[in-house]
Write a protein that holds these residues in place. Structure first.
Motif, mmCIF file in Angstrom:
data_model
loop_
_atom_site.group_PDB
_atom_site.id
_atom_site.type_symbol
_atom_site.label_atom_id
_atom_site.label_comp_id
_atom_site.label_asym_id
_atom_site.label_seq_id
_atom_site.Cartn_x
_atom_site.Cartn_y
_atom_site.Cartn_z
ATOM 1 N N SER A 2 4.879 40.360 41.772
ATOM 2 C CA SER A 2 6.157 39.700 41.546
ATOM 3 C C SER A 2 7.272 40.692 41.801
ATOM 4 O O SER A 2 7.091 41.906 41.677
ATOM 5 N N PRO A 4 11.776 41.084 41.305
ATOM 6 C CA PRO A 4 13.033 40.474 40.865
ATOM 7 C C PRO A 4 13.797 39.913 42.069
ATOM 8 O O PRO A 4 13.794 40.511 43.143
ATOM 9 N N ASP A 5 14.439 38.767 41.895
ATOM 10 C CA ASP A 5 15.158 38.145 42.998
ATOM 11 C C ASP A 5 16.248 39.046 43.577
ATOM 12 O O ASP A 5 16.520 39.005 44.775
ATOM 13 N N ASN A 6 16.853 39.862 42.730
ATOM 14 C CA ASN A 6 17.976 40.688 43.174
ATOM 15 C C ASN A 6 17.602 42.151 43.401
ATOM 16 O O ASN A 6 18.468 43.025 43.392
ATOM 17 N N SER A 10 17.554 45.579 39.503
ATOM 18 C CA SER A 10 17.877 44.641 38.430
ATOM 19 C C SER A 10 17.031 44.887 37.181
ATOM 20 O O SER A 10 17.399 44.445 36.084
ATOM 21 N N LYS A 87 1.580 38.906 51.081
ATOM 22 C CA LYS A 87 1.757 39.175 49.661
ATOM 23 C C LYS A 87 0.999 40.424 49.199
ATOM 24 O O LYS A 87 1.128 40.840 48.055
ATOM 25 N N THR A 105 9.692 39.789 51.320
ATOM 26 C CA THR A 105 10.055 38.381 51.487
ATOM 27 C C THR A 105 8.864 37.453 51.316
ATOM 28 O O THR A 105 9.047 36.249 51.089
ATOM 29 N N SER A 108 9.240 37.140 47.427
ATOM 30 C CA SER A 108 10.502 36.520 47.027
ATOM 31 C C SER A 108 11.376 36.309 48.260
ATOM 32 O O SER A 108 11.935 37.277 48.798
ATOM 33 N N THR A 110 14.255 35.452 48.564
ATOM 34 C CA THR A 110 15.660 35.828 48.382
ATOM 35 C C THR A 110 15.981 37.201 48.968
ATOM 36 O O THR A 110 17.150 37.580 49.036
ATOM 37 N N TYR A 111 14.965 37.941 49.396
ATOM 38 C CA TYR A 111 15.205 39.239 50.025
ATOM 39 C C TYR A 111 15.708 39.086 51.468
ATOM 40 O O TYR A 111 15.944 40.074 52.141
ATOM 41 N N ASP A 113 18.461 36.516 53.890
ATOM 42 C CA ASP A 113 19.440 35.432 53.846
ATOM 43 C C ASP A 113 19.367 34.527 55.081
ATOM 44 O O ASP A 113 20.160 33.596 55.222
#
Length: 208
Positions: A2, A4-6, A10, A87, A105, A108, A110-111, A113
């Motif tokens: 896992s 973190p999205d940011n 974070s 993964k 990516t 997540s 979000t890594y 755009d």
């Protein structure tokens, strides 16, 4: 796995948000600790604590053992090429340049755009100049993941002097905690990883 999205930063930022900022001392260099749990700072001030948890290199003030690190280089590339089994962390023991590749990516999205895949390439012990190294890594990405060299757009280069913890045979024979409620915590007490640091921190809290 896992993430973190940011981004990994974070993690400490979230920890900081849960701490009373009045209890955080900044710009204080600790130079000495005694077993009465007295802490002495470079500016001449001191304080006493009920429990002491030392993390990272501060543990050397108690056990006298310096930590040793591998310097690493990390290169980031963006590509529309979709990696297989993204993964996982991909290890390359027979490659003379690349140690491992991770594709954040795949864990997540979000890594990125724009839907591209982010390739994080870790290199240990190579002294090739930056531009030449970028070119070589692009060739290896083409070899391992397909497409053409131009399909892997270079994004960023980092040289990290303290990248991964050196843990040679016999490393885990070193003492993991100190008596009188002085507790050592961090990846160097478990294994050189974020997971090791977290597990060690949980153990320290449980001890207290």
């Amino acid at each position: 796995a896992s993430l973190p999205d940011n981004g990994m930063q974070s993690i400490p930022e979230n920890l900081l948000h849960s701490i009373d900022k009045k209890r955080v001392l900044l710009k204080k260099k600790m130079i000495k600790i005694d077993y009465g749990k007295h802490i002495f700072f470079e500016d001449g001030s001191s304080l006493t604590a009920n429990n002491l948890v030392l993390t990272g290199e501060s543990s050397s003030l108690v056990d006298g053992l310096a930590l040793d690190y591998n310097p690493v280089k990390t290169l980031y590339f963006s590509s529309k090429i979709e990696p297989q089994k993204g993964k996982y962390i991909h290890l390359f023991p027979c490659d003379d340049i690349i140690n491992n590749i991770a594709i954040p990516t795949s864990i997540s999205p979000t890594y990125s755009d724009d839907g591209s895949h982010l390739f994080s390439v870790t290199i240990i012990g190579d002294k090739t100049p930056e531009l030449e190294l970028i070119n070589k890594v692009q060739s290896r990405l083409k070899k391992y993941y397909g497409g053409e060299k131009d399909d892997y757009q270079f994004l960023k280069y980092f040289k990290i002097n303290k990248g991964t913890l050196v843990q040679l045979p016999g490393y885990f024979k070193r003492e993991k905690s100190i008596t009188n409620s002085i507790i050592l915590s961090g990846e160097h007490q478990m294994n050189g990883s974020i997971e090791g640091a977290v597990v060690s921190g949980i153990e320290a809290v449980n001890y207290i």
